[in-house]
Design a protein around this motif. Structure first.
Motif, PDB file in Angstrom:
ATOM      1  N   HIS A   1      -7.648  17.036  33.769  1.00  0.00           N
ATOM      2  CA  HIS A   1      -6.313  17.633  33.876  1.00  0.00           C
ATOM      3  C   HIS A   1      -5.193  16.584  33.967  1.00  0.00           C
ATOM      4  CE1 HIS A   1      -8.742  21.120  35.243  1.00  0.00           C
ATOM      5  NE2 HIS A   1      -7.728  21.861  34.866  1.00  0.00           N
ATOM      6  N   TYR A   2      -5.548  15.337  34.256  1.00  0.00           N
ATOM      7  CA  TYR A   2      -4.538  14.333  34.583  1.00  0.00           C
ATOM      8  C   TYR A   2      -3.460  14.130  33.519  1.00  0.00           C
ATOM      9  CZ  TYR A   2      -6.765  12.581  38.883  1.00  0.00           C
ATOM     10  OH  TYR A   2      -7.259  12.445  40.151  1.00  0.00           O
ATOM     11  N   PRO A   3      -3.798  14.063  32.220  1.00  0.00           N
ATOM     12  CA  PRO A   3      -2.730  13.819  31.243  1.00  0.00           C
ATOM     13  C   PRO A   3      -1.585  14.819  31.339  1.00  0.00           C
ATOM     14  CG  PRO A   3      -4.851  13.497  30.206  1.00  0.00           C
ATOM     15  CD  PRO A   3      -5.136  14.056  31.573  1.00  0.00           C
ATOM     16  N   LEU A   4      -1.895  16.097  31.528  1.00  0.00           N
ATOM     17  CA  LEU A   4      -0.837  17.108  31.628  1.00  0.00           C
ATOM     18  C   LEU A   4      -0.128  17.036  32.974  1.00  0.00           C
ATOM     19  CD1 LEU A   4      -2.428  20.210  29.841  1.00  0.00           C
ATOM     20  CD2 LEU A   4      -1.077  18.334  28.893  1.00  0.00           C
ATOM     21  N   LEU A   5      -0.856  16.681  34.017  1.00  0.00           N
ATOM     22  CA  LEU A   5      -0.220  16.502  35.327  1.00  0.00           C
ATOM     23  C   LEU A   5       0.777  15.344  35.279  1.00  0.00           C
ATOM     24  CD1 LEU A   5      -3.371  16.899  37.616  1.00  0.00           C
ATOM     25  CD2 LEU A   5      -1.377  18.394  37.688  1.00  0.00           C
ATOM     26  N   ILE A   6       0.337  14.237  34.722  1.00  0.00           N
ATOM     27  CA  ILE A   6       1.196  13.046  34.654  1.00  0.00           C
ATOM     28  C   ILE A   6       2.401  13.289  33.760  1.00  0.00           C
ATOM     29  CG2 ILE A   6       1.272  10.638  33.865  1.00  0.00           C
ATOM     30  CD1 ILE A   6      -1.700  10.435  34.706  1.00  0.00           C
ATOM     31  N   ALA A   7       2.207  14.081  32.700  1.00  0.00           N
ATOM     32  CA  ALA A   7       3.310  14.397  31.783  1.00  0.00           C
ATOM     33  C   ALA A   7       4.256  15.441  32.357  1.00  0.00           C
ATOM     34  CB  ALA A   7       2.748  14.889  30.449  1.00  0.00           C
ATOM     35  N   GLY A   8       3.914  16.020  33.508  1.00  0.00           N
ATOM     36  CA  GLY A   8       4.772  17.028  34.133  1.00  0.00           C
ATOM     37  C   GLY A   8       4.702  18.387  33.477  1.00  0.00           C
ATOM     38  N   LEU A   9       3.617  18.637  32.720  1.00  0.00           N
ATOM     39  CA  LEU A   9       3.470  19.908  32.016  1.00  0.00           C
ATOM     40  C   LEU A   9       2.537  20.880  32.726  1.00  0.00           C
ATOM     41  CD1 LEU A   9       3.231  18.489  28.387  1.00  0.00           C
ATOM     42  CD2 LEU A   9       5.145  19.765  29.368  1.00  0.00           C
ATOM     43  N   TYR A  10       1.988  20.449  33.851  1.00  0.00           N
ATOM     44  CA  TYR A  10       1.069  21.311  34.589  1.00  0.00           C
ATOM     45  C   TYR A  10       1.208  21.030  36.084  1.00  0.00           C
ATOM     46  CZ  TYR A  10      -3.300  23.615  35.981  1.00  0.00           C
ATOM     47  OH  TYR A  10      -4.231  24.437  36.572  1.00  0.00           O
ATOM     48  N   GLN A  11       1.391  22.093  36.866  1.00  0.00           N
ATOM     49  CA  GLN A  11       1.495  21.995  38.324  1.00  0.00           C
ATOM     50  C   GLN A  11       2.567  21.004  38.759  1.00  0.00           C
ATOM     51  OE1 GLN A  11      -0.040  24.035  40.451  1.00  0.00           O
ATOM     52  NE2 GLN A  11      -1.000  25.054  38.703  1.00  0.00           N
ATOM     53  N   SER A  12       3.720  21.050  38.125  1.00  0.00           N
ATOM     54  CA  SER A  12       4.824  20.184  38.540  1.00  0.00           C
ATOM     55  C   SER A  12       5.441  20.738  39.820  1.00  0.00           C
ATOM     56  CB  SER A  12       5.873  20.107  37.430  1.00  0.00           C
ATOM     57  OG  SER A  12       6.366  21.403  37.130  1.00  0.00           O
TER      58      SER A  12
ATOM     59  N   ILE B   1       1.987  17.296  24.763  1.00  0.00           N
ATOM     60  CA  ILE B   1       2.918  16.314  25.338  1.00  0.00           C
ATOM     61  C   ILE B   1       4.031  15.984  24.350  1.00  0.00           C
ATOM     62  CG2 ILE B   1       3.128  13.925  26.152  1.00  0.00           C
ATOM     63  CD1 ILE B   1       0.275  14.237  27.307  1.00  0.00           C
ATOM     64  N   PHE B   2       3.684  15.870  23.068  1.00  0.00           N
ATOM     65  CA  PHE B   2       4.669  15.497  22.052  1.00  0.00           C
ATOM     66  C   PHE B   2       5.676  16.620  21.802  1.00  0.00           C
ATOM     67  CE2 PHE B   2       6.217  14.969  17.691  1.00  0.00           C
ATOM     68  CZ  PHE B   2       6.632  13.650  17.721  1.00  0.00           C
ATOM     69  N   TYR B   3       5.181  17.851  21.722  1.00  0.00           N
ATOM     70  CA  TYR B   3       6.051  18.984  21.380  1.00  0.00           C
ATOM     71  C   TYR B   3       6.531  19.771  22.609  1.00  0.00           C
ATOM     72  CZ  TYR B   3       4.773  18.249  16.516  1.00  0.00           C
ATOM     73  OH  TYR B   3       4.586  17.697  15.258  1.00  0.00           O
ATOM     74  N   GLY B   4       5.970  19.494  23.768  1.00  0.00           N
ATOM     75  CA  GLY B   4       6.446  20.137  24.996  1.00  0.00           C
ATOM     76  C   GLY B   4       6.095  21.609  25.073  1.00  0.00           C
TER      77      GLY B   4
END
Length: 266
Positions: free
Chosen positions: A157-168, A27-30
């Motif tokens: 999986h939620y943290p990456l979903l919420i951050a828009g880094l997975y399944q956007s 999340i920090f480094y994208g």
């Protein structure tokens, strides 16, 4: 507290603690840190191995054993059905979304990519289906076991979903519930394969096949702003296809034998 319940709690704490490090880095480094997802997928597996050393040192709880070939084939081809059908229907509805483009024309690339998918999927499956699901099935009947394990897997999986880094591609108010439902349904399929085969290999192959087909084959062939609503891990057509599979598997097994899987050897 019994050893089983204690081991489950510590497994979950370890898994989410280790995973949080990977979440933070990604999340920090994208996208520049996207390769850390391979390590993230091994956090459940690493946690399961730690739990085995602490609580089950002399027991074989993670079943890397041979199983009937039918379960291997089901593991590989079930995602071909639900993803292939859902994307095919979407392409028929919206033919302009079909790009015809693929990642590579090299057969070697796709062979190595599938092997890579197996390795990363193995990390998750050692934890989720190698340890957690069988232990939870000792406590609950199949339906609550599937729901609880599916919810845990989805929330992971939620943290990456919420951050828009997975399944956007869809808003969170749609993405989270549909993704969660689909994960629970897939967990039902994995429950059948894991408990009937008494081996973790069918689950590993289903997970690997799912990621491979969705990310390396179907996604590159699809270009549309609304495709995520219909196909893939947040697609409604995909959900319907998996529901059909779950119904077929449940129908194939008698009610008594299905419930008794949780009481058989693992």
């Amino acid at each position: 507290m019994k050893r089983r319940e204690k081991s489950i709690i510590i497994f979950l704490l370890l898994t989410f603690a280790l995973s949080s490090i990977c979440y933070f880095v990604y999340i920090f480094y994208g996208e520049t840190a996207s390769s850390i997802t391979a390590l993230l997928m091994w956090c459940p597996g690493i946690s399961a191995f730690i739990i085995k050393i602490i609580f089950y040192r002399k027991e074989k709880i993670i079943k890397f054993q041979r199983c009937p070939i039918v379960f291997i084939l089901l593991g590989i081809f079930i995602p071909v059905f639900y993803l292939g059908i859902s994307y095919a229907i979407y392409w028929l509805i919206n033919p302009f979304a079909f790009t015809g483009q693929i990642y590579s024309t090299s057969i070697t690339f796709y062979i190595l990519a599938f092997l890579s998918s197996i390795i990363t999927a193995m990390g998750e499956e050692i934890g989720w289906r190698g340890f957690l699901l069988p232990k939870m099935s000792e406590i609950f009947h199949p339906v609550p076991t599937v729901i609880i394990c599916g919810l845990i897997w989805a929330v992971w999986h939620y943290p990456l979903l919420i951050a828009g880094l997975y399944q956007s591609g869809t808003p969170l108010y749609y993405q989270l519930p549909v993704f969660t439902l689909e994960v629970i349904l897939i967990t039902g399929t994995l429950f059948y394969l894991r408990m009937r085969s008494h081996s973790i290999w069918p689950a590993i192959l289903l997970h690997a096949s799912h990621n491979y087909i969705d990310q390396l084959i179907c996604a590159p062939l699809t270009q549309s702003d609304d495709s995520a609503y219909f196909a893939g891990e947040t697609g409604l057509i995909t959900v319907v296809c998996i529901v059909i599979i779950v119904i077929l598997l449940a129908t194939k097994s008698s009610k008594n034998s299905f419930i008794s899987y949780s009481n058989k050897r693992y």
